[in-house]
Design an enzyme around this catalytic site. Structure first.
Site, PDB file in Angstrom:
ATOM      1  CE  LYS A  14      10.962  -1.439  -4.339  1.00 56.77           C
ATOM      2  NZ  LYS A  14       9.963  -2.541  -4.409  1.00 56.77           N
ATOM      3  NE  ARG A  89       7.268   1.471  -8.837  1.00 56.07           N
ATOM      4  CZ  ARG A  89       7.273   1.566  -7.508  1.00 56.07           C
ATOM      5  NH1 ARG A  89       8.038   2.472  -6.910  1.00 56.07           N
ATOM      6  NH2 ARG A  89       6.541   0.774  -6.779  1.00 56.07           N
ATOM      7  NE  ARG A 128       3.792  -3.966   1.797  1.00 50.50           N
ATOM      8  CZ  ARG A 128       4.656  -3.600   0.852  1.00 50.50           C
ATOM      9  NH1 ARG A 128       5.869  -4.141   0.822  1.00 50.50           N
ATOM     10  NH2 ARG A 128       4.317  -2.722  -0.055  1.00 50.50           N
ATOM     11  NE  ARG A 162       2.092   0.906   0.192  1.00 49.09           N
ATOM     12  CZ  ARG A 162       3.109   0.705  -0.618  1.00 49.09           C
ATOM     13  NH1 ARG A 162       4.328   0.605  -0.108  1.00 49.09           N
ATOM     14  NH2 ARG A 162       2.945   0.611  -1.908  1.00 49.09           N
ATOM     15  NE  ARG A 173       1.978  -1.818  -5.195  1.00 50.86           N
ATOM     16  CZ  ARG A 173       2.123  -2.104  -3.898  1.00 50.86           C
ATOM     17  NH1 ARG A 173       1.100  -2.570  -3.209  1.00 50.86           N
ATOM     18  NH2 ARG A 173       3.268  -1.916  -3.307  1.00 50.86           N
TER      19      ARG A 173
HETATM   20  P1  AMP Z   1       5.874   1.914  -3.517  1.00 53.17           P
HETATM   21  O1  AMP Z   1       5.684   2.460  -2.136  1.00 53.17           O
HETATM   22  O2  AMP Z   1       7.269   2.077  -4.018  1.00 53.17           O
HETATM   23  O3  AMP Z   1       5.360   0.497  -3.653  1.00 53.17           O
HETATM   24  O4  AMP Z   1       4.964   2.816  -4.487  1.00 53.17           O
HETATM   25  C1  AMP Z   1       3.560   2.877  -4.332  1.00 53.17           C
HETATM   26  C2  AMP Z   1       2.938   3.409  -5.598  1.00 53.17           C
HETATM   27  O5  AMP Z   1       3.398   4.736  -5.856  1.00 53.17           O
HETATM   28  C3  AMP Z   1       3.270   2.632  -6.866  1.00 53.17           C
HETATM   29  O6  AMP Z   1       2.416   1.512  -7.054  1.00 53.17           O
HETATM   30  C4  AMP Z   1       3.063   3.696  -7.935  1.00 53.17           C
HETATM   31  O7  AMP Z   1       1.696   3.925  -8.188  1.00 53.17           O
HETATM   32  C5  AMP Z   1       3.613   4.939  -7.242  1.00 53.17           C
HETATM   33  N1  AMP Z   1       5.073   5.105  -7.462  1.00 53.17           N
HETATM   34  C6  AMP Z   1       6.053   5.039  -6.532  1.00 53.17           C
HETATM   35  N2  AMP Z   1       7.256   5.255  -7.069  1.00 53.17           N
HETATM   36  C7  AMP Z   1       7.042   5.454  -8.385  1.00 53.17           C
HETATM   37  C8  AMP Z   1       7.890   5.697  -9.495  1.00 53.17           C
HETATM   38  N3  AMP Z   1       9.225   5.786  -9.347  1.00 53.17           N
HETATM   39  N4  AMP Z   1       7.307   5.851 -10.713  1.00 53.17           N
HETATM   40  C9  AMP Z   1       5.974   5.767 -10.900  1.00 53.17           C
HETATM   41  N5  AMP Z   1       5.114   5.519  -9.891  1.00 53.17           N
HETATM   42  C10 AMP Z   1       5.634   5.359  -8.644  1.00 53.17           C
END
Ligand code: AMP
Length: 219
Positions: A14, A89, A128, A162, A173
């Site tokens: 993404k 999400r 990554r 990360r 996740r």
């Molecule tokens: P990402 O960078 O999109 O993989 O997001 C990293 C982490 O941020 C996720 O594992 C969640 O803990 C939190 N997070 C990001 N976007 C959301 C969302 N839309 N709703 C809830 N938690 C989120």
């Protein structure tokens, strides 16, 4: 202009594909993960509330995430169109997005599901890393920089990983994705907005397929 959502589990691409699309179409990438990591770094109230959940690979509460998205959509640069990356999400977030866009007299034009095989995602995500200066993405085995320790895109020498990209957390996740986010595929299918793209292949080929889909909406 077009507003679109990229749906897919962690590791589906993404972020990588959003970056390509922002350059091609002048859209703004709205990554709730990036916004939340920023809030954690700055130590804001939202960041403090989100930190432990993110570390554990769970989902941050809908209220916090929706407030962050609403603030971001208030900035004028989003008027040209937004790529939602990692948002919504949950079904509650999807409904909130419908409301926010209606309030702003905007529409959601396209939702793309990046389809991948789960088993491959733990390896993709846990290997990554990104350039600290420009954000270009790399992988320990699949995409190393041409010169080790130097970013192909900007020549930077600093890279970062990360904290939640560890294999155990990635499994959490993925579980959160299947429990909370996968139902959005049916939600957007019912609205006639969903398009599936096979995201297991070559990054450039996937970018081209995505660009064609977005161009049709953007015309
Ligand atoms: P990402 O960078 O999109 O993989 O997001 C990293 C982490 O941020 C996720 O594992 C969640 O803990 C939190 N997070 C990001 N976007 C959301 C969302 N839309 N709703 C809830 N938690 C989120």
């Amino acid at each position: 202009m077009a507003n679109l959502i990229l749906l897919g589990p962690p590791g589906a691409g993404k972020g990588t594909q959003s970056r390509v699309l922002t350059e091609k179409f002048g859209l703004v990438q709205l990554s709730t993960g990036d916004l939340l990591r920023d809030a954690v770094e700055k130590g804001t109230d939202a960041g403090k509330a989100a930190q432990d959940v993110m570390q554990a690979g769970g989902l941050v509460s809908d209220d916090i995430v929706i407030a962050i998205v609403s603030d971001r959509l208030d900035r004028p640069d989003t008027a040209n169109g937004v790529i939602f990356d990692g948002f919504p999400r949950t079904v509650a977030q999807a409904q909130a997005l419908d409301t926010l866009l209606t309030e702003k007299a905007q529409t959601l034009d396209l939702v793309i599901s990046l389809d991948v095989q789960d088993e491959a995602m733990i390896d993709r995500v846990s290997g990554r890393y990104t350039c600290a200066a420009c954000g270009e993405g790399y992988h320990d085995t699949h995409k190393k920089p041409a010169n080790p320790d130097t970013c192909d895109a900007c020549g930077g020498h600093d890279f970062k990983r990360r904290a939640d990209d560890k294999a155990e957390t990635v499994a959490q996740r993925l579980a959160a994705y299947h429990a909370e986010t996968a139902p959005l595929i049916a939600y957007y299918e019912r609205k006639g907005l969903l398009k599936h793209i096979d995201a297991m292949g070559d990054i450039k080929a996937i970018s081209n397929e995505l660009a064609t889909a977005v161009a049709q909406e953007d015309a």
